[in-house]
Design a protein around this motif. Structure first.
Motif, short mmCIF file in Angstrom:
data_model
loop_
_atom_site.label_atom_id
_atom_site.label_comp_id
_atom_site.label_asym_id
_atom_site.label_seq_id
_atom_site.Cartn_x
_atom_site.Cartn_y
_atom_site.Cartn_z
N ALA A 43 0.84 -1.20 0.00
CA ALA A 43 0.00 0.00 0.00
C ALA A 43 0.88 1.24 0.00
O ALA A 43 1.95 1.27 0.60
N GLY A 94 -2.57 5.18 0.70
CA GLY A 94 -3.11 3.87 1.06
C GLY A 94 -3.57 3.03 -0.12
O GLY A 94 -4.04 1.92 0.07
N SER A 95 -3.42 3.54 -1.33
CA SER A 95 -3.82 2.77 -2.51
C SER A 95 -2.92 1.57 -2.70
O SER A 95 -1.75 1.58 -2.32
N GLU A 96 -3.46 0.53 -3.33
CA GLU A 96 -2.68 -0.69 -3.58
C GLU A 96 -1.61 -0.40 -4.63
O GLU A 96 -1.85 0.26 -5.64
#
Length: 86
Positions: A64, A69-71
């Motif tokens: 992340a 927090g994005s993959e």
């Protein structure tokens, strides 16, 4: 600010899991070493489960973006969502 004053940035979310994982490993080792039971497996299963859960949570954090927090895709140098260098 004087020359000795420093700012320290801490990632509480990621760092919080590592001490708990270490404590759980220590608890597992102690329980196994003390051997207060004939069949250790039933007594140790909750510790195995906790270790597995903590390790999976840690792996999620590594995939992340620390900024949004994005993959992240494996091998990414920048976040595709926010552009932050990772």
């Amino acid at each position: 600010m004087s020359d000795n004053d420093k700012t320290v940035f801490v990632n509480y979310e990621k760092g919080a899991q590592e001490p708990e994982l270490e404590r759980t490993y220590m608890e597992l080792g102690k329980a196994y070493y003390e051997g207060r039971f004939e069949d250790p497996l039933p007594e140790l299963l909750p510790l195995f489960d906790k270790i597995t859960r903590l390790k999976k949570e840690s792996e999620k954090d590594e995939n992340a973006c620390p900024h949004c927090g994005s993959e992240l895709k494996p091998g990414s140098l920048f976040c595709a969502q926010c552009g932050q260098r990772v």
